[in-house]
Design a protein around this motif. Structure first.
Motif, PDB file in Angstrom:
ATOM      1  N   VAL A  53      -3.150  12.698   7.693  1.00 38.35           N
ATOM      2  CA  VAL A  53      -2.693  11.861   6.576  1.00 38.35           C
ATOM      3  C   VAL A  53      -1.807  12.734   5.692  1.00 38.35           C
ATOM      4  CG1 VAL A  53      -4.517  10.143   6.425  1.00 38.35           C
ATOM      5  CG2 VAL A  53      -4.846  12.342   5.322  1.00 38.35           C
ATOM      6  N   GLN A  54      -0.782  12.108   5.124  1.00 41.41           N
ATOM      7  CA  GLN A  54       0.168  12.876   4.309  1.00 41.41           C
ATOM      8  C   GLN A  54       0.134  12.368   2.879  1.00 41.41           C
ATOM      9  OE1 GLN A  54       4.010  13.533   5.885  1.00 41.41           O
ATOM     10  NE2 GLN A  54       3.431  13.109   7.978  1.00 41.41           N
ATOM     11  N   TYR A  55       0.079  13.296   1.937  1.00 38.63           N
ATOM     12  CA  TYR A  55       0.017  12.925   0.524  1.00 38.63           C
ATOM     13  C   TYR A  55       1.140  13.606  -0.264  1.00 38.63           C
ATOM     14  CZ  TYR A  55      -4.720  11.242   1.579  1.00 38.63           C
ATOM     15  OH  TYR A  55      -5.800  10.572   2.097  1.00 38.63           O
ATOM     16  N   PRO A  56       1.561  12.971  -1.377  1.00 36.55           N
ATOM     17  CA  PRO A  56       2.653  13.552  -2.164  1.00 36.55           C
ATOM     18  C   PRO A  56       2.253  14.855  -2.866  1.00 36.55           C
ATOM     19  CG  PRO A  56       2.099  11.321  -2.923  1.00 36.55           C
ATOM     20  CD  PRO A  56       1.078  11.692  -1.922  1.00 36.55           C
ATOM     21  N   VAL A  57       3.232  15.717  -3.040  1.00 38.76           N
ATOM     22  CA  VAL A  57       3.037  16.912  -3.871  1.00 38.76           C
ATOM     23  C   VAL A  57       4.116  16.921  -4.959  1.00 38.76           C
ATOM     24  CG1 VAL A  57       1.891  18.289  -2.088  1.00 38.76           C
ATOM     25  CG2 VAL A  57       4.356  18.413  -2.285  1.00 38.76           C
ATOM     26  N   LEU A  58       3.910  17.758  -5.951  1.00 31.93           N
ATOM     27  CA  LEU A  58       4.792  17.798  -7.129  1.00 31.93           C
ATOM     28  C   LEU A  58       5.810  18.918  -6.988  1.00 31.93           C
ATOM     29  CD1 LEU A  58       5.310  17.082 -10.255  1.00 31.93           C
ATOM     30  CD2 LEU A  58       3.603  18.870 -10.725  1.00 31.93           C
ATOM     31  N   ASN A  64      -8.160  12.337 -19.660  1.00 33.63           N
ATOM     32  CA  ASN A  64      -8.195  10.870 -19.657  1.00 33.63           C
ATOM     33  C   ASN A  64      -7.013  10.234 -18.944  1.00 33.63           C
ATOM     34  OD1 ASN A  64     -10.663  10.219 -20.776  1.00 33.63           O
ATOM     35  ND2 ASN A  64      -9.890  10.627 -22.852  1.00 33.63           N
ATOM     36  N   GLY A  65      -6.447  10.963 -17.997  1.00 32.77           N
ATOM     37  CA  GLY A  65      -5.413  10.370 -17.148  1.00 32.77           C
ATOM     38  C   GLY A  65      -6.067   9.412 -16.169  1.00 32.77           C
ATOM     39  N   ALA A  66      -5.237   8.554 -15.560  1.00 33.36           N
ATOM     40  CA  ALA A  66      -5.769   7.609 -14.565  1.00 33.36           C
ATOM     41  C   ALA A  66      -5.977   8.320 -13.237  1.00 33.36           C
ATOM     42  CB  ALA A  66      -4.782   6.471 -14.372  1.00 33.36           C
ATOM     43  N   ILE A  67      -6.923   7.821 -12.453  1.00 28.34           N
ATOM     44  CA  ILE A  67      -7.075   8.313 -11.082  1.00 28.34           C
ATOM     45  C   ILE A  67      -6.136   7.481 -10.201  1.00 28.34           C
ATOM     46  CG2 ILE A  67      -8.652   8.552  -9.129  1.00 28.34           C
ATOM     47  CD1 ILE A  67     -10.892   9.081 -11.099  1.00 28.34           C
ATOM     48  N   LEU A  68      -5.235   8.167  -9.502  1.00 27.63           N
ATOM     49  CA  LEU A  68      -4.269   7.476  -8.648  1.00 27.63           C
ATOM     50  C   LEU A  68      -4.658   7.629  -7.191  1.00 27.63           C
ATOM     51  CD1 LEU A  68      -0.706   8.417  -9.973  1.00 27.63           C
ATOM     52  CD2 LEU A  68      -2.247   6.634 -10.730  1.00 27.63           C
ATOM     53  N   HIS A  69      -4.543   6.545  -6.431  1.00 27.63           N
ATOM     54  CA  HIS A  69      -4.782   6.657  -4.995  1.00 27.63           C
ATOM     55  C   HIS A  69      -3.649   7.483  -4.372  1.00 27.63           C
ATOM     56  CE1 HIS A  69      -5.321   5.693  -0.797  1.00 27.63           C
ATOM     57  NE2 HIS A  69      -6.569   5.378  -1.127  1.00 27.63           N
ATOM     58  N   PRO A  70      -3.996   8.440  -3.494  1.00 30.31           N
ATOM     59  CA  PRO A  70      -2.951   9.329  -2.972  1.00 30.31           C
ATOM     60  C   PRO A  70      -1.939   8.679  -2.030  1.00 30.31           C
ATOM     61  CG  PRO A  70      -5.110   9.946  -2.132  1.00 30.31           C
ATOM     62  CD  PRO A  70      -5.337   8.841  -3.106  1.00 30.31           C
ATOM     63  N   SER A  71      -2.105   7.398  -1.719  1.00 33.75           N
ATOM     64  CA  SER A  71      -1.047   6.739  -0.942  1.00 33.75           C
ATOM     65  C   SER A  71       0.123   6.364  -1.858  1.00 33.75           C
ATOM     66  CB  SER A  71      -1.592   5.494  -0.241  1.00 33.75           C
ATOM     67  OG  SER A  71      -2.065   4.595  -1.205  1.00 33.75           O
ATOM     68  N   GLY A 104      -4.234  15.339  -7.293  1.00 35.50           N
ATOM     69  CA  GLY A 104      -4.639  16.169  -8.437  1.00 35.50           C
ATOM     70  C   GLY A 104      -5.104  15.332  -9.619  1.00 35.50           C
ATOM     71  N   SER A 105      -4.992  13.993  -9.504  1.00 32.96           N
ATOM     72  CA  SER A 105      -5.329  13.147 -10.660  1.00 32.96           C
ATOM     73  C   SER A 105      -6.817  13.189 -10.980  1.00 32.96           C
ATOM     74  CB  SER A 105      -4.866  11.706 -10.427  1.00 32.96           C
ATOM     75  OG  SER A 105      -5.596  11.096  -9.381  1.00 32.96           O
ATOM     76  N   THR A 106      -7.639  13.638 -10.016  1.00 34.53           N
ATOM     77  CA  THR A 106      -9.084  13.740 -10.274  1.00 34.53           C
ATOM     78  C   THR A 106      -9.462  15.130 -10.811  1.00 34.53           C
ATOM     79  OG1 THR A 106      -9.240  14.227  -7.913  1.00 34.53           O
ATOM     80  CG2 THR A 106      -9.870  12.018  -8.602  1.00 34.53           C
ATOM     81  N   ALA A 107      -8.465  16.003 -10.985  1.00 30.49           N
ATOM     82  CA  ALA A 107      -8.746  17.363 -11.456  1.00 30.49           C
ATOM     83  C   ALA A 107      -8.471  17.444 -12.974  1.00 30.49           C
ATOM     84  CB  ALA A 107      -7.916  18.348 -10.628  1.00 30.49           C
ATOM     85  N   TYR A 108      -7.646  18.364 -13.404  1.00 29.88           N
ATOM     86  CA  TYR A 108      -7.383  18.565 -14.845  1.00 29.88           C
ATOM     87  C   TYR A 108      -6.963  17.248 -15.509  1.00 29.88           C
ATOM     88  CZ  TYR A 108      -6.131  21.723 -18.754  1.00 29.88           C
ATOM     89  OH  TYR A 108      -6.082  22.394 -19.938  1.00 29.88           O
ATOM     90  N   ASN A 109      -6.099  16.476 -14.829  1.00 31.73           N
ATOM     91  CA  ASN A 109      -5.612  15.207 -15.359  1.00 31.73           C
ATOM     92  C   ASN A 109      -6.757  14.290 -15.802  1.00 31.73           C
ATOM     93  OD1 ASN A 109      -3.608  12.821 -15.482  1.00 31.73           O
ATOM     94  ND2 ASN A 109      -5.092  12.145 -13.958  1.00 31.73           N
ATOM     95  N   LYS A 110      -7.850  14.293 -15.017  1.00 25.64           N
ATOM     96  CA  LYS A 110      -8.965  13.404 -15.336  1.00 25.64           C
ATOM     97  C   LYS A 110      -9.619  13.837 -16.646  1.00 25.64           C
ATOM     98  CE  LYS A 110     -13.097  11.252 -13.459  1.00 25.64           C
ATOM     99  NZ  LYS A 110     -13.979  11.590 -14.596  1.00 25.64           N
ATOM    100  N   ALA A 111      -9.697  15.160 -16.854  1.00 26.28           N
ATOM    101  CA  ALA A 111     -10.294  15.670 -18.092  1.00 26.28           C
ATOM    102  C   ALA A 111      -9.448  15.301 -19.307  1.00 26.28           C
ATOM    103  CB  ALA A 111     -10.447  17.187 -17.994  1.00 26.28           C
TER     104      ALA A 111
END
Ligand code: NAD
Length: 264
Positions: A98-103, A168-175, A159-166
């Motif tokens: 499976v392939q996921y986006p990177v920044l 209060n960012g949204a959790i994004l599905h990696p697709s 990465g949305s479940t990492a620092y971003n979550k702390a």
């Protein structure tokens, strides 16, 4: 097929590394640290982040899989008990990927057009080396706001479940091919104003940050801490490259989120 293993370096992870190397070579797979088709990280999410950066120049040719020797990780989701199962799956090549986006992060400097490019699997954070971060934020070429506060976090969907979550960012599905901008303690009053909400940008929408009163920044790219001086701008967007994970069994993203943050 060629494989490499990156261990966290503790006794348990090193023991599992020896076991997996033994089993996989018995199945005629070849240990190759330079040009592996698959990289197995043993330790935690931090070990997989390290592995990603070790092989960041070979993302199109290398897939990753993570074994956790501590608590369940987001990237490290195989348990030490499952090592034999993992080896058998890997030996049955070709495995699914499976392939996921990177920044993509491009830091441009004031001196003579010099620039540095990074890829982040989780996120890039930016803070001032002293005092508040004060930067102009441009989205798709238009000035969006002047940000004042502790810093900004620009994350990938995984990465949305990492620092971003702390933050209060949204959790994004990696697709979703997107990046997310989350604020760290913005100053908001009658004089200074920021949007306040996390922003999600689609592919091809670029975010550029330009200094207002300082040109030296503390920047993190995943677990890496960098200090950049004399910065002209920092540009963020979804990278053309993707990260590839070996998909050896179903482990839906939302199940992973529930197990990691809510429990069974
Ligand atoms: P670390 O040892 O401080 O561990 C950070 C924690 O983040 C670990 O529990 C790890 O399992 C978890 N983590 C890492 N990536 C994750 C992901 N994609 N989803 C969910 N959890 C994830 O640091 P490290 O192991 O070197 O990892 C660096 C990462 O730590 C950074 O990329 C950043 O995301 C995270 N971090 C988080 C905070 C925070 O939540 N306040 C602060 C600093 C860094």
């Amino acid at each position: 097929m060629k494989f490499a293993i990156i261990s966290k370096g503790d006794a348990t992870s090193d023991k599992i590394k020896r076991q997996i190397t033994h089993y996989l070579t018995e199945f005629d797979l070849v240990y190759d640290e330079k040009k592996p088709d698959i990289v197995i990280s043993i330790g935690g999410d931090g070990t997989l982040l390290y592995a990603f950066h070790q092989y960041v120049d070979r993302l199109a040719e290398t897939a990753f899989v993570g074994v956790h020797t501590g608590h369940l990780g987001f990237y490290a989701d195989w348990t030490p008990d499952e090592v034999e199962k993992l080896v058998i799956h890997l030996a049955k090549t070709p495995f699914q990927v499976v392939q996921y986006p990177v920044l993509e992060v491009i830091v441009r400097f004031n001196d003579g057009g010099r620039e540095k490019r990074y890829l982040a699997l989780n996120e890039c954070t930016i803070k001032a080396t002293e005092g508040s971060l004060v930067v102009d934020v441009f989205i798709k070429g238009d000035k969006f706001e002047t940000f004042r506060g502790d810093g900004l976090c620009i994350s990938t969907p995984t990465g949305s479940t990492a620092y971003n979550k702390a933050l209060n960012g949204a959790i994004l599905h990696p697709s979703l091919s997107a990046i997310q901008i989350a604020e760290m303690a913005s100053i908001n009053n009658r004089v200074f104003r920021t949007i306040g909400s996390p922003l999600v940008l689609p592919e091809h929408h670029t975010c550029v940050i330009k200094p207002v009163n300082d040109v030296d920044y503390n920047i993190t790219i995943d677990h890496l801490f960098l200090v950049h001086k004399d910065v002209k701008s920092i540009q963020y967007r979804v990278a053309e490259e993707r990260v590839r994970f070996a998909r050896l069994r179903p482990f839906p993203f939302w199940v992973r989120v529930r197990q990691s943050f809510i429990g069974d």
